[in-house]
Scaffold this motif. Structure first.
Motif, mmCIF file in Angstrom:
data_model
loop_
_atom_site.group_PDB
_atom_site.id
_atom_site.type_symbol
_atom_site.label_atom_id
_atom_site.label_comp_id
_atom_site.label_asym_id
_atom_site.label_seq_id
_atom_site.Cartn_x
_atom_site.Cartn_y
_atom_site.Cartn_z
ATOM 1 N N LEU A 21 11.342 64.942 44.628
ATOM 2 C CA LEU A 21 9.923 65.057 44.295
ATOM 3 C C LEU A 21 9.358 66.380 44.789
ATOM 4 O O LEU A 21 8.635 67.071 44.058
ATOM 5 N N ALA A 22 9.693 66.757 46.018
ATOM 6 C CA ALA A 22 9.212 68.021 46.574
ATOM 7 C C ALA A 22 9.724 69.206 45.756
ATOM 8 O O ALA A 22 8.974 70.141 45.443
ATOM 9 N N GLU A 23 10.989 69.152 45.390
ATOM 10 C CA GLU A 23 11.580 70.231 44.597
ATOM 11 C C GLU A 23 10.950 70.310 43.213
ATOM 12 O O GLU A 23 10.684 71.402 42.693
ATOM 13 N N GLY A 24 10.703 69.150 42.612
ATOM 14 C CA GLY A 24 10.104 69.123 41.277
ATOM 15 C C GLY A 24 8.688 69.677 41.275
ATOM 16 O O GLY A 24 8.307 70.440 40.370
ATOM 17 N N LYS A 27 8.751 73.444 41.722
ATOM 18 C CA LYS A 27 9.115 74.090 40.454
ATOM 19 C C LYS A 27 7.932 74.110 39.499
ATOM 20 O O LYS A 27 7.686 75.119 38.812
ATOM 21 N N HIS A 28 7.182 73.012 39.448
ATOM 22 C CA HIS A 28 6.019 72.958 38.561
ATOM 23 C C HIS A 28 4.971 73.984 38.974
ATOM 24 O O HIS A 28 4.412 74.697 38.129
ATOM 25 N N ASP A 29 4.694 74.074 40.277
ATOM 26 C CA ASP A 29 3.698 75.042 40.752
ATOM 27 C C ASP A 29 4.152 76.474 40.492
ATOM 28 O O ASP A 29 3.344 77.334 40.140
ATOM 29 N N GLU A 30 5.439 76.717 40.650
ATOM 30 C CA GLU A 30 5.957 78.052 40.382
ATOM 31 C C GLU A 30 5.784 78.415 38.904
ATOM 32 O O GLU A 30 5.498 79.564 38.560
ATOM 33 N N GLY A 31 5.925 77.419 38.042
ATOM 34 C CA GLY A 31 5.694 77.656 36.612
ATOM 35 C C GLY A 31 4.249 78.031 36.336
ATOM 36 O O GLY A 31 3.969 78.927 35.519
ATOM 37 N N LEU A 32 3.316 77.374 37.019
ATOM 38 C CA LEU A 32 1.895 77.700 36.870
ATOM 39 C C LEU A 32 1.618 79.109 37.382
ATOM 40 O O LEU A 32 0.849 79.867 36.768
ATOM 41 N N ARG A 33 2.241 79.459 38.497
ATOM 42 C CA ARG A 33 2.039 80.801 39.066
ATOM 43 C C ARG A 33 2.570 81.885 38.122
ATOM 44 O O ARG A 33 1.926 82.913 37.905
ATOM 45 N N LYS A 34 3.748 81.642 37.561
ATOM 46 C CA LYS A 34 4.332 82.620 36.641
ATOM 47 C C LYS A 34 3.470 82.785 35.393
ATOM 48 O O LYS A 34 3.380 83.885 34.830
ATOM 49 N N ASN A 35 2.834 81.703 34.964
ATOM 50 C CA ASN A 35 1.954 81.789 33.800
ATOM 51 C C ASN A 35 0.746 82.667 34.100
ATOM 52 O O ASN A 35 0.308 83.460 33.259
ATOM 53 N N LYS A 151 -7.385 76.997 37.449
ATOM 54 C CA LYS A 151 -6.847 75.687 37.086
ATOM 55 C C LYS A 151 -5.712 75.298 38.035
ATOM 56 O O LYS A 151 -5.605 74.137 38.470
ATOM 57 N N ARG A 152 -4.882 76.254 38.389
ATOM 58 C CA ARG A 152 -3.776 75.997 39.318
ATOM 59 C C ARG A 152 -4.308 75.599 40.695
ATOM 60 O O ARG A 152 -3.855 74.620 41.294
ATOM 61 N N PHE A 153 -5.287 76.357 41.183
ATOM 62 C CA PHE A 153 -5.855 76.064 42.506
ATOM 63 C C PHE A 153 -6.545 74.704 42.516
ATOM 64 O O PHE A 153 -6.454 73.952 43.494
ATOM 65 N N LYS A 154 -7.217 74.376 41.434
ATOM 66 C CA LYS A 154 -7.922 73.094 41.343
ATOM 67 C C LYS A 154 -6.926 71.933 41.376
ATOM 68 O O LYS A 154 -7.156 70.908 42.043
ATOM 69 N N LEU A 155 -5.810 72.104 40.666
ATOM 70 C CA LEU A 155 -4.793 71.055 40.631
ATOM 71 C C LEU A 155 -4.184 70.859 42.019
ATOM 72 O O LEU A 155 -3.904 69.730 42.428
ATOM 73 N N GLN A 156 -3.996 71.944 42.744
ATOM 74 C CA GLN A 156 -3.471 71.850 44.110
ATOM 75 C C GLN A 156 -4.426 71.056 45.000
ATOM 76 O O GLN A 156 -3.994 70.249 45.824
ATOM 77 N N ASP A 157 -5.728 71.293 44.831
ATOM 78 C CA ASP A 157 -6.723 70.581 45.636
ATOM 79 C C ASP A 157 -6.775 69.093 45.281
ATOM 80 O O ASP A 157 -7.045 68.247 46.138
ATOM 81 N N GLU A 158 -6.518 68.776 44.021
ATOM 82 C CA GLU A 158 -6.564 67.386 43.564
ATOM 83 C C GLU A 158 -5.328 66.590 43.969
ATOM 84 O O GLU A 158 -5.389 65.366 44.098
ATOM 85 N N ALA A 165 3.733 71.368 48.348
ATOM 86 C CA ALA A 165 4.903 71.978 47.706
ATOM 87 C C ALA A 165 4.665 73.452 47.425
ATOM 88 O O ALA A 165 5.564 74.279 47.584
ATOM 89 N N SER A 166 3.436 73.810 47.035
ATOM 90 C CA SER A 166 3.119 75.207 46.725
ATOM 91 C C SER A 166 3.182 76.090 47.958
ATOM 92 O O SER A 166 3.445 77.281 47.875
ATOM 93 N N ARG A 167 2.936 75.495 49.122
ATOM 94 C CA ARG A 167 2.981 76.270 50.368
ATOM 95 C C ARG A 167 4.400 76.458 50.863
ATOM 96 O O ARG A 167 4.663 77.327 51.691
#
Length: 309
Positions: A21-24, A27-35, A151-158, A165-167
């Motif tokens: 779960l942590a790895e997944g 990976k999802h957050d990294e995809g948002l960052r790359k976008n 949108k990425r930051f908001k999702l992290q807060d939610e 995981a993003s940290r």
């Protein structure tokens, strides 16, 4: 059977599920960052220059945090801020979206076990995010990149699990317990469920099974097949701990209702109804067996026994 249908007997090792779960989520957050980076590079190519993020608000926050937490701000973090002309330093770099992302990574890398330091870093982290979000108030070519970052930051807060995981400073083997089983904020758990169901259905099923396994252990202890006598009070306590809304993040309303019904049944099956004269001995069966052997009476007793059955 009910708990089994909720995934209670299908759960993988909780530590392995935690790591996955942590790895997944990482990976999802990294995809948002790359976008965000992709949109930013496209905007930069179109505009022919970088988006220079205003530093006034960030500088004020850094000054306040330095005054309150001067002795715990890591030197590397303080020096990075000073390189942008903040905190008495001489600006040697332009503060762009790309540089903001690098600064966030640096801040995250210093997160540890010191509550005061973590609080200071959290304030600086939030200030950097706010500066990025407010960097394109008039729209323009950079707005898509800024909106994606927001949108990425908001999702992290939610979703606290996604933020952790993003940290990159998570404890993988405790991930499910901390962010699912022990999560007290129903809305945040619902958001995690929604994200997993949309982006990683197989992981959603695994997390669902971990909840089922937690309920199974509450009701049956370490009985792997859950065929021992259940502990109704422990099971009821576990259901109350989760609460209806939290359970419905991973189960349907019908499944939750059935679980509650099953819990009530386990409480009642071993309790004699009030006012009922229930015989717990085998004396009744013994008397019937004797009576069946008496001439002329045995047949009548047999008929009565069949009627009772």
């Amino acid at each position: 059977k009910v708990i089994s249908d909720l995934g209670g007997d299908k759960a993988d090792d909780i530590n392995r599920t935690s790591r996955k779960l942590a790895e997944g989520l990482t990976k999802h957050d990294e995809g948002l960052r790359k976008n965000v980076t992709k949109l930013y590079d496209e905007a930069k190519a179109s505009a022919g220059k970088d988006l220079d993020i205003p530093l006034k608000g960030l500088a004020q926050t850094f000054a306040n945090v330095s005054e309150d937490f001067a002795d715990v701000i890591p030197t590397g973090v303080a020096n990075r801020f000073k390189s942008y002309g903040i905190g008495g330093g001489t600006q040697t770099k332009v503060f762009t979206v790309e540089k903001a992302d690098e600064l966030l990574k640096l801040i995250n890398s210093h997160h540890g076990n010191d509550p005061a330091k973590n609080k200071a870093l959290g304030k600086l982290r939030d200030a950097v995010k706010k500066a990025v979000i407010e960097s394109a108030p008039d729209g323009g070519v950079y707005k898509p990149a800024v909106d994606a970052a927001a949108k990425r930051f908001k999702l992290q807060d939610e979703i606290p699990a996604l933020k952790a995981a993003s940290r990159g400073n998570v404890t993988p083997d405790k991930f499910v317990k901390k962010f699912v089983i022990d999560e007290t904020d129903t809305k945040k758990l619902q958001q995690l469920s929604k994200l997993l169901k949309e982006k990683d259905p197989s992981m959603w099923k695994e997390v669902r099974s971990q909840i089922g396994d937690d309920l199974r252990r509450a009701g049956y202890g370490e009985d792997l097949v859950a065929d021992a006598t259940p502990n109704p009070k422990s099971l009821a306590k576990a259901i109350r701990k989760y609460g209806t809304d939290k359970l419905e993040a991973f189960y349907t309303k019908e499944e939750v209702d059935l679980l509650k019904t099953a819990a009530r049944v386990t409480q009642r099956i071993n309790v004699a109804p009030e006012g009922a004269a229930v015989s717990s001995s085998n004396s009744g069966n013994t008397a019937i067996n004797i009576a069946k052997k008496i001439p002329m009476v045995g047949g009548v007793v047999q008929l009565g026994e069949n009627a009772i059955k």
